[in-house]
Design a protein around this motif. Structure first.
Motif, PDB file in Angstrom:
ATOM      1  N   GLU A   1      50.537  44.936  31.704  1.00  0.00           N
ATOM      2  CA  GLU A   1      50.143  45.967  31.217  1.00  0.00           C
ATOM      3  C   GLU A   1      48.766  45.991  30.767  1.00  0.00           C
ATOM      4  OE1 GLU A   1      54.681  47.197  30.474  1.00  0.00           O
ATOM      5  OE2 GLU A   1      53.507  46.940  28.749  1.00  0.00           O
ATOM      6  N   LEU A   2      48.285  44.985  30.601  1.00  0.00           N
ATOM      7  CA  LEU A   2      46.996  44.977  30.242  1.00  0.00           C
ATOM      8  C   LEU A   2      45.761  45.526  30.841  1.00  0.00           C
ATOM      9  CD1 LEU A   2      46.815  41.086  29.051  1.00  0.00           C
ATOM     10  CD2 LEU A   2      47.050  42.959  27.453  1.00  0.00           C
ATOM     11  N   ASN A   3      44.798  46.267  30.234  1.00  0.00           N
ATOM     12  CA  ASN A   3      43.698  46.643  30.811  1.00  0.00           C
ATOM     13  C   ASN A   3      42.453  45.466  30.842  1.00  0.00           C
ATOM     14  OD1 ASN A   3      41.401  47.836  31.824  1.00  0.00           O
ATOM     15  ND2 ASN A   3      41.084  49.146  29.975  1.00  0.00           N
ATOM     16  N   LEU A   4      42.734  45.113  32.096  1.00  0.00           N
ATOM     17  CA  LEU A   4      41.760  43.868  32.254  1.00  0.00           C
ATOM     18  C   LEU A   4      40.090  44.050  32.493  1.00  0.00           C
ATOM     19  CD1 LEU A   4      43.732  42.033  35.291  1.00  0.00           C
ATOM     20  CD2 LEU A   4      43.861  41.636  32.898  1.00  0.00           C
TER      21      LEU A   4
ATOM     22  N   ILE B   1      52.049  27.067  29.791  1.00  0.00           N
ATOM     23  CA  ILE B   1      53.191  26.950  29.809  1.00  0.00           C
ATOM     24  C   ILE B   1      54.035  28.180  30.913  1.00  0.00           C
ATOM     25  CG2 ILE B   1      53.689  25.889  27.633  1.00  0.00           C
ATOM     26  CD1 ILE B   1      54.046  28.978  26.562  1.00  0.00           C
ATOM     27  N   ASN B   2      55.173  28.019  31.159  1.00  0.00           N
ATOM     28  CA  ASN B   2      55.613  29.121  32.000  1.00  0.00           C
ATOM     29  C   ASN B   2      54.751  29.287  33.358  1.00  0.00           C
ATOM     30  OD1 ASN B   2      57.158  30.014  30.090  1.00  0.00           O
ATOM     31  ND2 ASN B   2      56.189  31.719  29.374  1.00  0.00           N
ATOM     32  N   ILE B   3      55.159  28.115  34.258  1.00  0.00           N
ATOM     33  CA  ILE B   3      53.841  28.054  35.172  1.00  0.00           C
ATOM     34  C   ILE B   3      54.000  29.050  36.251  1.00  0.00           C
ATOM     35  CG2 ILE B   3      52.848  26.235  36.819  1.00  0.00           C
ATOM     36  CD1 ILE B   3      53.900  24.374  34.831  1.00  0.00           C
ATOM     37  N   ASP B   4      55.257  29.548  36.595  1.00  0.00           N
ATOM     38  CA  ASP B   4      55.364  30.404  37.570  1.00  0.00           C
ATOM     39  C   ASP B   4      54.867  31.756  37.304  1.00  0.00           C
ATOM     40  OD1 ASP B   4      57.044  28.547  38.959  1.00  0.00           O
ATOM     41  OD2 ASP B   4      58.852  29.185  38.458  1.00  0.00           O
ATOM     42  N   GLU B   5      54.956  31.985  35.847  1.00  0.00           N
ATOM     43  CA  GLU B   5      54.469  33.388  35.482  1.00  0.00           C
ATOM     44  C   GLU B   5      52.837  33.192  35.379  1.00  0.00           C
ATOM     45  OE1 GLU B   5      55.818  34.493  31.485  1.00  0.00           O
ATOM     46  OE2 GLU B   5      57.678  34.865  32.224  1.00  0.00           O
ATOM     47  N   VAL B   6      52.392  32.022  35.021  1.00  0.00           N
ATOM     48  CA  VAL B   6      50.821  31.838  35.150  1.00  0.00           C
ATOM     49  C   VAL B   6      50.323  32.136  36.415  1.00  0.00           C
ATOM     50  CG1 VAL B   6      48.985  30.366  34.886  1.00  0.00           C
ATOM     51  CG2 VAL B   6      50.850  30.114  33.206  1.00  0.00           C
ATOM     52  N   LEU B   7      51.207  31.825  37.515  1.00  0.00           N
ATOM     53  CA  LEU B   7      50.610  32.029  38.762  1.00  0.00           C
ATOM     54  C   LEU B   7      50.653  33.524  39.089  1.00  0.00           C
ATOM     55  CD1 LEU B   7      49.589  30.997  41.471  1.00  0.00           C
ATOM     56  CD2 LEU B   7      51.962  30.824  42.201  1.00  0.00           C
ATOM     57  N   LEU B   8      51.666  34.226  38.592  1.00  0.00           N
ATOM     58  CA  LEU B   8      51.676  35.675  38.804  1.00  0.00           C
ATOM     59  C   LEU B   8      50.551  36.387  38.138  1.00  0.00           C
ATOM     60  CD1 LEU B   8      55.559  36.404  38.369  1.00  0.00           C
ATOM     61  CD2 LEU B   8      54.258  36.324  40.596  1.00  0.00           C
ATOM     62  N   CYS B   9      50.344  35.897  37.026  1.00  0.00           N
ATOM     63  CA  CYS B   9      49.402  36.567  36.026  1.00  0.00           C
ATOM     64  C   CYS B   9      47.697  36.237  36.674  1.00  0.00           C
ATOM     65  CB  CYS B   9      48.910  36.001  34.755  1.00  0.00           C
ATOM     66  SG  CYS B   9      50.723  36.165  33.628  1.00  0.00           S
ATOM     67  N   ILE B  10      47.690  35.093  37.420  1.00  0.00           N
ATOM     68  CA  ILE B  10      46.438  34.483  37.954  1.00  0.00           C
ATOM     69  C   ILE B  10      46.214  35.597  39.182  1.00  0.00           C
ATOM     70  CG2 ILE B  10      45.216  32.982  39.161  1.00  0.00           C
ATOM     71  CD1 ILE B  10      46.359  30.770  37.001  1.00  0.00           C
ATOM     72  N   GLN B  11      47.237  35.872  40.088  1.00  0.00           N
ATOM     73  CA  GLN B  11      47.153  36.652  41.120  1.00  0.00           C
ATOM     74  C   GLN B  11      46.963  38.070  40.676  1.00  0.00           C
ATOM     75  OE1 GLN B  11      51.174  35.662  42.731  1.00  0.00           O
ATOM     76  NE2 GLN B  11      50.357  34.196  43.990  1.00  0.00           N
ATOM     77  N   ARG B  12      47.123  38.568  39.715  1.00  0.00           N
ATOM     78  CA  ARG B  12      46.690  39.770  39.108  1.00  0.00           C
ATOM     79  C   ARG B  12      45.464  39.762  38.601  1.00  0.00           C
ATOM     80  NH1 ARG B  12      47.260  43.729  33.887  1.00  0.00           N
ATOM     81  NH2 ARG B  12      46.108  45.343  34.791  1.00  0.00           N
ATOM     82  N   ILE B  13      44.942  38.700  38.075  1.00  0.00           N
ATOM     83  CA  ILE B  13      43.210  38.476  37.754  1.00  0.00           C
ATOM     84  C   ILE B  13      42.626  38.450  39.319  1.00  0.00           C
ATOM     85  CG2 ILE B  13      41.479  37.280  36.682  1.00  0.00           C
ATOM     86  CD1 ILE B  13      43.856  36.123  35.028  1.00  0.00           C
ATOM     87  N   GLU B  14      42.931  37.784  40.328  1.00  0.00           N
ATOM     88  CA  GLU B  14      42.419  37.647  41.576  1.00  0.00           C
ATOM     89  C   GLU B  14      42.348  38.808  42.018  1.00  0.00           C
ATOM     90  OE1 GLU B  14      43.245  33.074  42.638  1.00  0.00           O
ATOM     91  OE2 GLU B  14      44.597  34.672  43.247  1.00  0.00           O
ATOM     92  N   LYS B  15      43.322  39.816  42.279  1.00  0.00           N
ATOM     93  CA  LYS B  15      43.365  41.192  42.549  1.00  0.00           C
ATOM     94  C   LYS B  15      42.227  41.965  42.008  1.00  0.00           C
ATOM     95  CE  LYS B  15      46.917  44.136  44.231  1.00  0.00           C
ATOM     96  NZ  LYS B  15      47.990  44.489  43.775  1.00  0.00           N
ATOM     97  N   TYR B  16      42.442  42.035  40.657  1.00  0.00           N
ATOM     98  CA  TYR B  16      41.135  42.538  39.735  1.00  0.00           C
ATOM     99  C   TYR B  16      39.847  42.356  40.076  1.00  0.00           C
ATOM    100  CZ  TYR B  16      38.674  43.975  35.813  1.00  0.00           C
ATOM    101  OH  TYR B  16      37.596  44.724  34.962  1.00  0.00           O
ATOM    102  N   ASN B  17      39.596  40.974  40.254  1.00  0.00           N
ATOM    103  CA  ASN B  17      38.387  40.533  40.560  1.00  0.00           C
ATOM    104  C   ASN B  17      37.922  40.811  41.860  1.00  0.00           C
ATOM    105  OD1 ASN B  17      37.826  39.135  38.036  1.00  0.00           O
ATOM    106  ND2 ASN B  17      38.481  37.034  39.013  1.00  0.00           N
ATOM    107  N   ASN B  18      38.686  40.819  42.780  1.00  0.00           N
ATOM    108  CA  ASN B  18      38.288  41.539  44.313  1.00  0.00           C
ATOM    109  C   ASN B  18      37.889  43.046  44.041  1.00  0.00           C
ATOM    110  OD1 ASN B  18      38.424  39.242  45.487  1.00  0.00           O
ATOM    111  ND2 ASN B  18      40.433  39.403  45.858  1.00  0.00           N
ATOM    112  N   SER B  19      38.680  43.714  43.188  1.00  0.00           N
ATOM    113  CA  SER B  19      38.626  45.079  43.159  1.00  0.00           C
ATOM    114  C   SER B  19      37.268  45.507  42.575  1.00  0.00           C
ATOM    115  CB  SER B  19      39.724  45.818  42.389  1.00  0.00           C
ATOM    116  OG  SER B  19      39.705  45.669  40.913  1.00  0.00           O
ATOM    117  N   ILE B  20      36.871  44.584  41.562  1.00  0.00           N
ATOM    118  CA  ILE B  20      35.326  45.109  41.004  1.00  0.00           C
ATOM    119  C   ILE B  20      34.314  44.745  41.657  1.00  0.00           C
ATOM    120  CG2 ILE B  20      36.340  44.795  38.465  1.00  0.00           C
ATOM    121  CD1 ILE B  20      34.966  42.180  38.299  1.00  0.00           C
ATOM    122  N   LEU B  21      34.605  44.380  42.816  1.00  0.00           N
ATOM    123  CA  LEU B  21      33.227  43.845  43.615  1.00  0.00           C
ATOM    124  C   LEU B  21      32.251  45.052  43.850  1.00  0.00           C
ATOM    125  CD1 LEU B  21      34.784  41.365  46.614  1.00  0.00           C
ATOM    126  CD2 LEU B  21      33.286  40.757  44.660  1.00  0.00           C
TER     127      LEU B  21
END
Ligand code: ADP
Length: 365
Positions: free
Chosen positions: A139-142, A153-173
């Motif tokens: 829900e964060l505004n990146l 910690i919570n490695i499966d969750e970290v991956l999901l969070c990272i995937q959200r950041i990757e998507k965001y990074n692509n969207s700001i191109l």
């Protein structure tokens, strides 16, 4: 703290971007009950309470260095919530997105610090507090963050969070050219999660490898950690490894290795949180270098075409034309040159060296 070094390296250059965007640390917060003993386990120990947990300590150090930051960790509604909130406020750490969990006590770490050997013995109580911050993260505004650091910690969750950041990074191109992609860092500390943490390396920009983690991989000194075939092979990650009183070492994504000795204080008083302080100083300094790199990049793009005009829309168009976002993003870590990384590691060893001479974190600034 070692202010002269701080002033020399950092000076007055903190830009508005560093101040405006936050560094987010995702992980744990707990209550540390610290017994400082002259010997282990002496009975005449003195007890103090402090806010602990890796992500939480990293925020404390970031804030004391002067960096706006936020903690994302589960807080217990039941015990010590006032102590935790007051302390987060005292250190100007944003905790507005922390889930507050009812019905489970606060995670407590009982820590025995031996002044004679420097050993740290940690016993955890109340481990039932959930660790998941995934829902809040989604829900964060990146737009608010320049860098996101994960405790590992919570490695499966970290991956999901990272995937959200990757998507965001692509969207700001295609958005404003002065917005840089969010940098992602990860701490590899728990030996129990060894291979799973290593599997996240292709997704991160900066990885902090702890001595304990390295030892578990069979690596007995920090030089072995940065040998390319040992950690982070075929990844873009910059690898950073602190090794107590030996100092620290790092390797850029291009394979350049830099090293710094430790800067011991007159007397080592409290090593608890030294690694978290070291990580905070690395993140702070690299982020500052990233912003400076961006300014330089924009200025170059600007002045190459528009030195003769004061028309701001023309300047803007020129920046957009010259700014190859795709190229820039894929090379976003080009700002971590050998010189930058060398200064960063030295700065972090200085700050962490100052911290081990202090009880807790006060006066680190
Ligand atoms: P951790 O707290 O995770 O065990 P380390 O022991 O690796 O972290 O220390 C992190 C950094 O703190 C080191 O790279 C070093 O710069 C500094 N440091 C730690 N212990 C000492 C010490 N005894 N003297 C000087 N610096 C130290």
């Amino acid at each position: 703290a070692n202010l002269s070094f701080h002033e020399e390296v950092i000076g007055e250059t903190s830009s508005t971007e560093i101040r405006a965007l936050k560094i987010l640390c995702v992980g744990r917060v707990c209550l540390d009950i610290v017994q400082t003993c002259t010997q282990f386990p002496a009975e005449d120990s003195t007890e103090r309470w402090q806010r602990g947990g890796n992500a939480s300590n990293t925020c404390t150090a970031l804030s004391l260095i002067g960096q706006p930051c936020e903690l994302l960790a589960c807080l217990s509604a039941d015990d010590h919530i006032t102590f935790m909130r007051d302390d987060l406020r005292k250190y100007k750490i944003d905790y507005s997105h922390c889930p507050v969990i009812k019905g489970t006590g606060c995670l407590i770490a009982s820590i025995i610090l031996s002044l004679s050997t420097g050993s740290r013995t940690i016993v955890y109580h109340n481990q039932g507090l959930p660790k998941s911050t995934l829902k809040s993260f989604m829900e964060l505004n990146l737009d608010e963050y320049c860098w996101i650091h994960f405790e590992g910690i919570n490695i499966d969750e970290v991956l999901l969070c990272i995937q959200r950041i990757e998507k965001y990074n692509n969207s700001i191109l295609n958005r404003t050219p002065d917005r840089m992609p969010i940098t992602i860092s990860l701490e590899l500390e728990s030996p129990r999660s060894g291979s799973r943490l290593l599997s996240l390396l292709p997704h991160v920009d900066v990885a902090f490898v702890s001595k304990e983690f390295a030892n578990n991989l069979g690596l007995s000194n920090m030089n072995e950690v940065v040998e390319v075939h040992n950690v982070g092979q075929n990844t873009k990650a910059t690898i950073v490894c602190a090794w107590g009183e030996k100092g620290a070492i790092a390797r850029t994504s291009c394979g350049v290795i830099v090293q710094s000795p430790a800067f011991p204080p007159k007397k080592v008083i409290d090593t608890l949180g030294a690694g978290d302080t070291f990580n905070a100083a690395i993140i702070y300094y690299l982020n500052k270098s990233k912003v400076e790199f961006m300014h330089k990049y924009n200025r170059t793009a600007c002045t190459s075409d528009t030195s003769q005009t004061t028309d701001t829309s023309a300047v803007k168009q020129s920046v957009e034309k010259n700014f190859n976002r795709e190229n820039f993003k894929s090379n976003q870590l080009n700002f971590i040159t050998e010189a930058v990384l060398q200064k960063t590691v030295k700065f972090a060893c200085c700050v962490a060296g100052a911290k081990v001479g202090l009880r807790g974190f006060d006066n680190l600034d």
